[in-house]
Design a protein around this motif. Structure first.
Motif, PDB file in Angstrom:
ATOM      1  N   THR A  81       0.835  -1.204   0.000  1.00 52.94           N
ATOM      2  CA  THR A  81       0.000   0.000   0.000  1.00 52.94           C
ATOM      3  C   THR A  81       0.870   1.255   0.000  1.00 52.94           C
ATOM      4  O   THR A  81       2.025   1.226   0.426  1.00 52.94           O
ATOM      5  N   VAL A  82       0.270   2.341  -0.462  1.00 52.45           N
ATOM      6  CA  VAL A  82       0.915   3.650  -0.443  1.00 52.45           C
ATOM      7  C   VAL A  82      -0.077   4.639   0.165  1.00 52.45           C
ATOM      8  O   VAL A  82      -1.219   4.729  -0.280  1.00 52.45           O
ATOM      9  N   ASP A  83       0.350   5.366   1.184  1.00 61.53           N
ATOM     10  CA  ASP A  83      -0.481   6.383   1.830  1.00 61.53           C
ATOM     11  C   ASP A  83       0.279   7.701   1.822  1.00 61.53           C
ATOM     12  O   ASP A  83       1.509   7.723   1.764  1.00 61.53           O
ATOM     13  N   VAL A  84      -0.458   8.793   1.904  1.00 61.27           N
ATOM     14  CA  VAL A  84       0.183  10.103   1.949  1.00 61.27           C
ATOM     15  C   VAL A  84      -0.435  10.915   3.082  1.00 61.27           C
ATOM     16  O   VAL A  84      -1.617  10.783   3.378  1.00 61.27           O
ATOM     17  N   LYS A  85       0.393  11.708   3.742  1.00 57.33           N
ATOM     18  CA  LYS A  85      -0.065  12.556   4.848  1.00 57.33           C
ATOM     19  C   LYS A  85       0.311  13.998   4.527  1.00 57.33           C
ATOM     20  O   LYS A  85       1.440  14.285   4.134  1.00 57.33           O
ATOM     21  N   PHE A  86      -0.655  14.898   4.696  1.00 58.22           N
ATOM     22  CA  PHE A  86      -0.455  16.320   4.437  1.00 58.22           C
ATOM     23  C   PHE A  86      -0.567  17.098   5.736  1.00 58.22           C
ATOM     24  O   PHE A  86      -1.471  16.850   6.520  1.00 58.22           O
ATOM     25  N   MET A  87       0.329  18.044   5.938  1.00 61.28           N
ATOM     26  CA  MET A  87       0.240  18.949   7.086  1.00 61.28           C
ATOM     27  C   MET A  87       0.525  20.352   6.560  1.00 61.28           C
ATOM     28  O   MET A  87       1.476  20.557   5.804  1.00 61.28           O
ATOM     29  N   ASN A  88      -0.322  21.308   6.916  1.00 64.41           N
ATOM     30  CA  ASN A  88      -0.180  22.675   6.433  1.00 64.41           C
ATOM     31  C   ASN A  88      -0.595  23.648   7.530  1.00 64.41           C
ATOM     32  O   ASN A  88      -1.626  23.463   8.171  1.00 64.41           O
ATOM     33  N   ILE A  89       0.212  24.682   7.722  1.00 64.71           N
ATOM     34  CA  ILE A  89      -0.099  25.721   8.701  1.00 64.71           C
ATOM     35  C   ILE A  89      -0.160  27.056   7.983  1.00 64.71           C
ATOM     36  O   ILE A  89       0.870  27.584   7.530  1.00 64.71           O
ATOM     37  N   LEU A  90      -1.372  27.586   7.823  1.00 55.56           N
ATOM     38  CA  LEU A  90      -1.630  28.901   7.232  1.00 55.56           C
ATOM     39  C   LEU A  90      -1.012  29.096   5.852  1.00 55.56           C
ATOM     40  O   LEU A  90      -0.835  30.210   5.399  1.00 55.56           O
ATOM     41  N   GLY A  91      -0.655  28.048   5.171  1.00 59.09           N
ATOM     42  CA  GLY A  91       0.002  28.175   3.879  1.00 59.09           C
ATOM     43  C   GLY A  91       1.441  28.642   3.991  1.00 59.09           C
ATOM     44  O   GLY A  91       2.125  28.821   2.991  1.00 59.09           O
ATOM     45  N   LEU A  92       1.920  28.831   5.218  1.00 59.39           N
ATOM     46  CA  LEU A  92       3.290  29.280   5.437  1.00 59.39           C
ATOM     47  C   LEU A  92       4.257  28.112   5.480  1.00 59.39           C
ATOM     48  O   LEU A  92       5.403  28.219   5.053  1.00 59.39           O
ATOM     49  N   TYR A  93       3.802  26.992   6.015  1.00 57.35           N
ATOM     50  CA  TYR A  93       4.634  25.806   6.114  1.00 57.35           C
ATOM     51  C   TYR A  93       3.787  24.586   5.787  1.00 57.35           C
ATOM     52  O   TYR A  93       2.671  24.444   6.280  1.00 57.35           O
ATOM     53  N   GLY A  94       4.304  23.737   4.946  1.00 57.20           N
ATOM     54  CA  GLY A  94       3.610  22.516   4.598  1.00 57.20           C
ATOM     55  C   GLY A  94       4.561  21.345   4.560  1.00 57.20           C
ATOM     56  O   GLY A  94       5.751  21.497   4.267  1.00 57.20           O
ATOM     57  N   LYS A  95       4.044  20.165   4.881  1.00 53.25           N
ATOM     58  CA  LYS A  95       4.850  18.954   4.852  1.00 53.25           C
ATOM     59  C   LYS A  95       4.018  17.837   4.259  1.00 53.25           C
ATOM     60  O   LYS A  95       2.857  17.660   4.627  1.00 53.25           O
ATOM     61  N   THR A  96       4.597  17.109   3.308  1.00 49.21           N
ATOM     62  CA  THR A  96       3.950  15.969   2.697  1.00 49.21           C
ATOM     63  C   THR A  96       4.814  14.751   2.938  1.00 49.21           C
ATOM     64  O   THR A  96       6.008  14.778   2.642  1.00 49.21           O
ATOM     65  N   THR A  97       4.231  13.698   3.484  1.00 52.76           N
ATOM     66  CA  THR A  97       4.956  12.467   3.770  1.00 52.76           C
ATOM     67  C   THR A  97       4.261  11.302   3.064  1.00 52.76           C
ATOM     68  O   THR A  97       3.071  11.099   3.226  1.00 52.76           O
ATOM     69  N   THR A  98       5.037  10.568   2.271  1.00 53.10           N
ATOM     70  CA  THR A  98       4.549   9.380   1.594  1.00 53.10           C
ATOM     71  C   THR A  98       5.030   8.155   2.359  1.00 53.10           C
ATOM     72  O   THR A  98       6.220   8.036   2.642  1.00 53.10           O
ATOM     73  N   SER A  99       4.108   7.255   2.687  1.00 54.91           N
ATOM     74  CA  SER A  99       4.448   6.030   3.405  1.00 54.91           C
ATOM     75  C   SER A  99       4.146   4.830   2.517  1.00 54.91           C
ATOM     76  O   SER A  99       3.064   4.741   1.923  1.00 54.91           O
ATOM     77  N   VAL A 100       5.104   3.915   2.427  1.00 55.79           N
ATOM     78  CA  VAL A 100       4.958   2.711   1.632  1.00 55.79           C
ATOM     79  C   VAL A 100       5.099   1.510   2.551  1.00 55.79           C
ATOM     80  O   VAL A 100       6.000   1.456   3.379  1.00 55.79           O
ATOM     81  N   CYS A 101       4.203   0.571   2.404  1.00 57.83           N
ATOM     82  CA  CYS A 101       4.215  -0.645   3.214  1.00 57.83           C
ATOM     83  C   CYS A 101       4.355  -1.836   2.281  1.00 57.83           C
ATOM     84  O   CYS A 101       3.703  -1.893   1.243  1.00 57.83           O
ATOM     85  N   GLY A 102       5.224  -2.770   2.641  1.00 56.21           N
ATOM     86  CA  GLY A 102       5.399  -3.942   1.776  1.00 56.21           C
ATOM     87  C   GLY A 102       6.478  -4.868   2.294  1.00 56.21           C
ATOM     88  O   GLY A 102       6.819  -4.895   3.468  1.00 56.21           O
ATOM     89  N   GLU A 103       7.019  -5.648   1.367  1.00 54.84           N
ATOM     90  CA  GLU A 103       8.058  -6.639   1.694  1.00 54.84           C
ATOM     91  C   GLU A 103       9.381  -6.231   1.084  1.00 54.84           C
ATOM     92  O   GLU A 103       9.460  -5.662   0.036  1.00 54.84           O
TER      93      GLU A 103
END
Length: 103
Positions: A81-103
């Motif tokens: 699976t592939v999941d993505v997480k978004f975090m944003n504060i007032l458009g001033l700072y943003g972080k995107t994290t992609t997580s991959v699960c597998g073998e």
């Protein structure tokens, strides 16, 4: 004058509705996760890797949040699976994290 105020109110309302994305971020703060892809449900989740990118002021972005970088982080060869997480504060700072699960 009434017509001008009414036009401004209608225009403002239409401007605020804009395009709706599948995920509804908050205007002040967002911290949400979403699935991106399910490649193979038979692959066990024995390893999990992640990759992150950051955005400053909407002008400067740095990092690698690709699926390939997340796979490399954990040495994954078969992706479950592939999941993505978004975090944003007032458009001033943003972080995107992609997580991959597998073998």
């Amino acid at each position: 004058m009434k017509k001008l105020c009414m036009l401004a109110a209608v225009s403002g309302t239409l401007f605020l509705t804009g395009c709706q994305t599948p995920y509804s971020p908050g205007m002040i703060y967002s911290d949400m996760a979403a699935p991106v892809d399910v490649r193979d449900n038979t692959v066990a989740c024995t390893k999990e890797g992640s990759a992150t990118m950051q955005n400053y002021l909407g002008f400067l972005a740095t990092g690698d949040a690709s699926t390939a970088a997340a796979k490399q982080d954990a040495g994954i060869t078969k992706v479950g699976t592939v999941d993505v997480k978004f975090m944003n504060i007032l458009g001033l700072y943003g972080k995107t994290t992609t997580s991959v699960c597998g073998e």
